[in-house]
Design a protein around this motif. Structure first.
Motif, PDB file in Angstrom:
ATOM      1  N   SER B  40      50.384  50.898  49.639  1.00 23.85           N
ATOM      2  CA  SER B  40      49.509  49.806  50.110  1.00 23.85           C
ATOM      3  C   SER B  40      48.687  49.264  48.598  1.00 23.85           C
ATOM      4  CB  SER B  40      48.491  50.253  51.034  1.00 23.85           C
ATOM      5  OG  SER B  40      49.159  50.538  52.298  1.00 23.85           O
ATOM      6  N   SER B  41      48.374  50.116  47.968  1.00 26.10           N
ATOM      7  CA  SER B  41      47.593  49.593  46.766  1.00 26.10           C
ATOM      8  C   SER B  41      48.427  48.749  45.588  1.00 26.10           C
ATOM      9  CB  SER B  41      47.180  51.045  45.805  1.00 26.10           C
ATOM     10  OG  SER B  41      48.019  51.392  45.245  1.00 26.10           O
ATOM     11  N   PHE B  42      49.697  48.634  46.081  1.00 25.30           N
ATOM     12  CA  PHE B  42      50.546  47.608  45.175  1.00 25.30           C
ATOM     13  C   PHE B  42      50.656  46.475  45.887  1.00 25.30           C
ATOM     14  CE2 PHE B  42      51.448  52.058  43.245  1.00 25.30           C
ATOM     15  CZ  PHE B  42      50.961  51.512  42.170  1.00 25.30           C
ATOM     16  N   ARG B  43      50.048  46.080  46.991  1.00 22.77           N
ATOM     17  CA  ARG B  43      50.264  45.096  47.851  1.00 22.77           C
ATOM     18  C   ARG B  43      49.555  43.689  47.126  1.00 22.77           C
ATOM     19  NH1 ARG B  43      48.491  45.708  53.788  1.00 22.77           N
ATOM     20  NH2 ARG B  43      46.839  46.671  52.728  1.00 22.77           N
ATOM     21  N   HIS B  44      50.053  42.613  47.377  1.00 24.76           N
ATOM     22  CA  HIS B  44      49.104  41.671  46.673  1.00 24.76           C
ATOM     23  C   HIS B  44      47.881  41.430  47.271  1.00 24.76           C
ATOM     24  CE1 HIS B  44      49.551  37.278  45.286  1.00 24.76           C
ATOM     25  NE2 HIS B  44      50.644  37.878  44.594  1.00 24.76           N
ATOM     26  N   GLY B  45      47.142  40.718  46.410  1.00 26.28           N
ATOM     27  CA  GLY B  45      45.762  40.524  46.781  1.00 26.28           C
ATOM     28  C   GLY B  45      45.393  40.022  48.247  1.00 26.28           C
ATOM     29  N   THR B  46      45.963  39.064  48.355  1.00 25.42           N
ATOM     30  CA  THR B  46      45.820  38.489  49.725  1.00 25.42           C
ATOM     31  C   THR B  46      45.985  39.284  50.950  1.00 25.42           C
ATOM     32  OG1 THR B  46      48.082  37.484  49.660  1.00 25.42           O
ATOM     33  CG2 THR B  46      46.179  35.933  49.192  1.00 25.42           C
ATOM     34  N   GLU B  47      47.041  40.313  50.687  1.00 25.61           N
ATOM     35  CA  GLU B  47      47.240  41.318  51.789  1.00 25.61           C
ATOM     36  C   GLU B  47      46.515  42.630  51.923  1.00 25.61           C
ATOM     37  OE1 GLU B  47      51.983  41.617  52.099  1.00 25.61           O
ATOM     38  OE2 GLU B  47      51.279  42.130  50.093  1.00 25.61           O
ATOM     39  N   ALA B  48      45.560  42.519  50.971  1.00 24.31           N
ATOM     40  CA  ALA B  48      44.522  43.831  50.800  1.00 24.31           C
ATOM     41  C   ALA B  48      43.537  44.081  52.114  1.00 24.31           C
ATOM     42  CB  ALA B  48      43.501  43.496  49.489  1.00 24.31           C
ATOM     43  N   ARG B 246      30.057  45.424  48.527  1.00 21.45           N
ATOM     44  CA  ARG B 246      29.380  44.327  47.483  1.00 21.45           C
ATOM     45  C   ARG B 246      29.131  43.147  48.485  1.00 21.45           C
ATOM     46  NH1 ARG B 246      31.875  43.949  41.746  1.00 21.45           N
ATOM     47  NH2 ARG B 246      33.436  43.125  42.748  1.00 21.45           N
ATOM     48  N   LEU B 247      27.893  42.553  48.483  1.00 28.14           N
ATOM     49  CA  LEU B 247      27.442  41.455  49.262  1.00 28.14           C
ATOM     50  C   LEU B 247      28.101  41.542  50.704  1.00 28.14           C
ATOM     51  CD1 LEU B 247      28.310  38.559  46.439  1.00 28.14           C
ATOM     52  CD2 LEU B 247      25.999  39.773  46.875  1.00 28.14           C
ATOM     53  N   GLY B 248      27.900  42.891  51.260  1.00 29.19           N
ATOM     54  CA  GLY B 248      28.195  42.917  52.586  1.00 29.19           C
ATOM     55  C   GLY B 248      29.850  43.047  52.920  1.00 29.19           C
ATOM     56  N   ALA B 249      30.730  42.736  51.847  1.00 26.61           N
ATOM     57  CA  ALA B 249      32.019  42.682  52.293  1.00 26.61           C
ATOM     58  C   ALA B 249      32.662  44.008  51.358  1.00 26.61           C
ATOM     59  CB  ALA B 249      32.812  41.469  51.493  1.00 26.61           C
ATOM     60  N   ILE B 250      33.616  44.863  51.819  1.00 30.42           N
ATOM     61  CA  ILE B 250      34.189  45.780  51.609  1.00 30.42           C
ATOM     62  C   ILE B 250      35.828  45.253  50.870  1.00 30.42           C
ATOM     63  CG2 ILE B 250      34.897  48.268  51.904  1.00 30.42           C
ATOM     64  CD1 ILE B 250      32.883  48.468  54.052  1.00 30.42           C
ATOM     65  N   ASP B 251      35.952  45.543  49.716  1.00 31.56           N
ATOM     66  CA  ASP B 251      37.042  45.503  49.303  1.00 31.56           C
ATOM     67  C   ASP B 251      38.145  46.674  49.370  1.00 31.56           C
ATOM     68  OD1 ASP B 251      39.352  44.837  47.545  1.00 31.56           O
ATOM     69  OD2 ASP B 251      38.263  44.006  45.855  1.00 31.56           O
ATOM     70  N   TRP B 252      38.994  46.717  50.377  1.00 30.54           N
ATOM     71  CA  TRP B 252      39.800  47.888  50.691  1.00 30.54           C
ATOM     72  C   TRP B 252      40.844  47.915  49.826  1.00 30.54           C
ATOM     73  CZ3 TRP B 252      37.244  51.378  53.431  1.00 30.54           C
ATOM     74  CH2 TRP B 252      36.421  50.723  54.522  1.00 30.54           C
ATOM     75  N   GLY B 253      41.262  46.896  49.448  1.00 31.29           N
ATOM     76  CA  GLY B 253      42.336  47.048  48.103  1.00 31.29           C
ATOM     77  C   GLY B 253      41.828  47.712  46.944  1.00 31.29           C
ATOM     78  N   ALA B 254      40.563  47.394  46.637  1.00 31.15           N
ATOM     79  CA  ALA B 254      40.238  48.357  45.411  1.00 31.15           C
ATOM     80  C   ALA B 254      39.866  49.799  45.963  1.00 31.15           C
ATOM     81  CB  ALA B 254      38.831  47.850  45.325  1.00 31.15           C
ATOM     82  N   VAL B 255      39.491  49.947  47.293  1.00 32.10           N
ATOM     83  CA  VAL B 255      39.524  51.384  47.736  1.00 32.10           C
ATOM     84  C   VAL B 255      40.631  52.157  47.721  1.00 32.10           C
ATOM     85  CG1 VAL B 255      38.930  52.802  49.617  1.00 32.10           C
ATOM     86  CG2 VAL B 255      37.373  51.025  49.147  1.00 32.10           C
ATOM     87  N   GLN B 256      41.953  51.244  48.185  1.00 28.18           N
ATOM     88  CA  GLN B 256      43.296  51.876  48.137  1.00 28.18           C
ATOM     89  C   GLN B 256      43.617  52.316  46.590  1.00 28.18           C
ATOM     90  OE1 GLN B 256      45.108  48.820  49.903  1.00 28.18           O
ATOM     91  NE2 GLN B 256      44.031  49.019  51.639  1.00 28.18           N
ATOM     92  N   ALA B 257      43.210  51.465  46.054  1.00 30.25           N
ATOM     93  CA  ALA B 257      43.735  51.700  44.341  1.00 30.25           C
ATOM     94  C   ALA B 257      42.833  52.827  43.807  1.00 30.25           C
ATOM     95  CB  ALA B 257      43.378  50.455  43.473  1.00 30.25           C
ATOM     96  N   GLY B 258      41.640  53.022  44.083  1.00 28.42           N
ATOM     97  CA  GLY B 258      40.818  53.929  43.858  1.00 28.42           C
ATOM     98  C   GLY B 258      41.243  55.282  44.384  1.00 28.42           C
ATOM     99  N   VAL B 259      41.446  55.637  45.704  1.00 25.37           N
ATOM    100  CA  VAL B 259      42.120  56.703  46.120  1.00 25.37           C
ATOM    101  C   VAL B 259      43.219  57.189  45.279  1.00 25.37           C
ATOM    102  CG1 VAL B 259      43.086  57.888  48.294  1.00 25.37           C
ATOM    103  CG2 VAL B 259      40.801  56.320  48.383  1.00 25.37           C
TER     104      VAL B 259
END
Lengths: 306, 287
Positions: B40-48, B246-259
């Motif tokens: 999932s961490s390699f999906r396109h930004g729009t899919e995150a 950040r500003l109430g929104a969670i960037d799940w794509g970044a979380v996947q990449a981080g994990v």
């Protein structure tokens, strides 16, 4: 060991005893310095701090046992203790309920058993923080994997927010911890299973004991020591739980998921009541040392009977 | 006769089938979360922000998640470097300190030897979670608060009981005759230790190093308390900040990449050095 020492000594060239004493101390000195500096000293210092009102900035003020008096009347501390105990009991049962069958499953040397063992063990080597982050995304209602999966299986509604209620959030945390830890407990139990001589099981089978009887009357009693060890590891680990609640639920709905370590963390490093945090740390330490002593006692009892 | 044999063969086949079926199901349960996260961490930004159905990238392979992870804190490279420095530093220092201590405890006689050994092992009973508050103050007094060096020293100390125990056992298993022979050849003290004994206790060293590396790479609470400067954060602290949003929104794509960034090195180290890891686990369990 000692016998071998005393036998080999006369043949060895005698060197000045004092010099070798100093050398030995020199070798262990770095380890001792670290342990004293970052372990012994902090433990003593915890006691000292617990007798003070100790703000982050400014001068600490001696207040005697006031922190302890406060602790004994602090309902939030009690609820943290209560929640931690609840979590410890549930998670320990859950881990064992899965790990025991797993250990039996991977015990016999069969084709692919190494691969299965390794696969089950993989979550153990990543951090609890990584696992928490992974599962908090997994169980997220909008972007996760669990909702579509469970909705497809017809178990929950697609729009169920697991982190909205205590029970479902608690279930997700437990699911994550079991996934992460079961492999570890499995390996510990496996060492116990493999230490049982196979002849005993064979003998019981010849005597007509069925599979369940063999398990309850032969396997389980012989595994007491291993069981005690893995039980204590699981219990002490759960009492110190912090990462999963901090990362996954941030204390949970209505702050119902504040574990003891979490509460100490909040008091010490969010509210900066360092003295009060120290008093509670000492209480936690006493609880855990008591459990460790209980562990040693349990292990010794096992030894005598075996 | 033949039917009996056939029945037995069928039963064996069924047994093997249910065995492998269970095994595969278990392997999927324990491995799928990793596979899904990494894919999932390699999906396109729009899919995150969409559920990972299917988990693999459908709009082509993309590094968007890693790019957005890089926009947090001081950049993902800096934080990976922090984590690596702490983990490798801890592994190295733990090896050196426990090698010396293990040798000292195994080969020398001195006052209070047993008491000091028990003292080191006994620290296992005391959870470091209960001494974080004073540790925080002591490090501040030493000028090591908010420093990766201070954190490394704390991690080394936490590793010592297990490591000293491992290394003492490793040295105990080396026959004394080897040392005697080397001594006669003129090797002494540190030279003897490094040239002659080090290769003999290498398996113990590898075990100690793996545990020190993994534990310090993964540790969360001490790093959270002892590091206050954003740019000093180790990976677990960074990613948990990403998860906090950040500003109430969670960037799940970044979380996947981080994990992915956090767990792949652990899985890699484990698979590569599994034998030594299990040895350490068994030593701990048997003790």
């Amino acid at each position: 060991m000692t016998l071998a020492d005393s036998l080999s000594r006369p043949t060895r060239r005698r060197r000045p005893k004092r010099r070798s004493q100093w050398k030995g101390l020199l070798y262990i000195a770095p380890a001792m310095v670290l342990v004293i500096m970052f372990f012994i000293l902090p433990v003593l210092f915890t006691f000292w701090m617990s007798l003070h009102k100790w703000p982050l900035l400014g001068v600490p003020r001696f207040i005697g046992l006031n922190n302890y008096i406060r602790m004994f009347s602090d309902t939030r501390f009690y609820s943290a203790l209560g929640f931690t105990a609840y979590y410890t009991v549930i998670i320990t049962i859950a881990i064992f309920a899965l790990a025991f069958p797993l250990a039996i499953f991977v015990e016999r040397q069969r084709k692919m058993v190494g691969v299965y063992r390794t696969a089950i063990f993989m979550p153990v080597v990543v951090g609890l923080a990584s696992a928490s982050l992974l599962w908090v995304w997994f169980a997220n209602v909008d972007s996760g994997f669990l909702n579509p999966l469970l909705a497809w299986l017809g178990i929950v509604d697609l729009k169920t927010n697991f982190f909205a209620s205590f029970d479902s959030a608690f279930f997700i945390v437990c699911l994550m911890v079991v996934w992460k830890v079961a492999g570890f407990t499995m390996i510990i139990l496996l060492t116990g299973l493999q230490a049982i001589p196979t002849e005993l099981g064979e003998a019981a089978r010849i005597d007509g004991a069925n599979r369940w009887k063999r398990f309850f009357y032969v396997t389980l009693p012989l595994m007491r020591k291993t069981m005690a060890l893995s039980l204590i590891l699981s219990v002490t680990g759960s009492i110190l739980a912090f990462d999963q609640f901090y990362i996954m639920t941030a204390g949970g709905p209505q702050n119902k998921m504040i574990s003891v370590v979490y509460y100490i963390f909040n008091q010490s490093f969010v509210s900066f009541n360092l003295g009060y945090g120290a008093a509670m740390s000492l209480a936690l330490l006493v609880i855990l040392v008591l459990i460790s002593i209980f562990q040693l006692w349990l292990l010794r009892v096992g030894e005598e009977r075996a | 006769m033949t039917t009996k044999k056939e029945a037995r063969a069928r039963r064996a086949l069924f047994g093997a089938g249910s065995y492998h079926g269970t095994g595969i199901l278990l392997a999927v349960f324990f491995l799928a979360p990793f596979v899904i996260t990494i894919l999932s961490s390699f999906r396109h930004g729009t899919e995150a922000r969409l559920p990972p159905i299917p988990p693999w990238p459908t709009n082509g392979f993309s590094l968007d998640a890693y790019r957005s992870l890089d926009s947090f804190g001081a950049g993902v490279w800096q934080h990976t470097l922090n984590s690596a420095a702490v983990a490798i530093g801890t592994a190295l220092l733990t090896v050196i300190v426990s090698l010396l201590a293990g040798y000292g405890f195994s080969r020398y006689r001195f006052m209070f030897k047993n008491a000091l050994f028990v003292l080191i092992i006994a620290t296992l009973m005391i959870p470091f979670q209960s001494i974080l508050t004073p540790l925080f103050i002591i490090l501040a007094k030493l000028g090591l608060n908010n420093s990766l060096i201070g954190l490394t020293l704390v991690y080394v100390t936490l590793q010592l009981p297990f490591s000293v125990f491992m290394m003492r056992n490793a040295f105990d298993a080396v026959p004394k005759e080897i040392e005697e022979a080397a001594r006669i050849d003129g090797a002494r003290d540190l030279r003897l230790l490094v040239r002659v004994l080090l290769p003999l206790v290498l398996p113990g060293i590898v075990t100690v190093a793996i545990f020190a590396f993994l534990n310090s790479w993964n540790e969360f609470l001490a790093a959270l308390v002892l590091l206050s400067d954003n740019s000093k954060f180790t990976l677990p602290i960074l990613i948990s900040a990403v998860r906090a949003g950040r500003l109430g929104a969670i960037d799940w794509g970044a979380v996947q990449a981080g994990v992915t960034v956090m767990s792949v090195p652990c899985l890699f180290v484990f698979l590569l050095l599994q034998r030594y890891y299990m040895r350490g686990l068994m030593a701990g369990a048997v003790k």
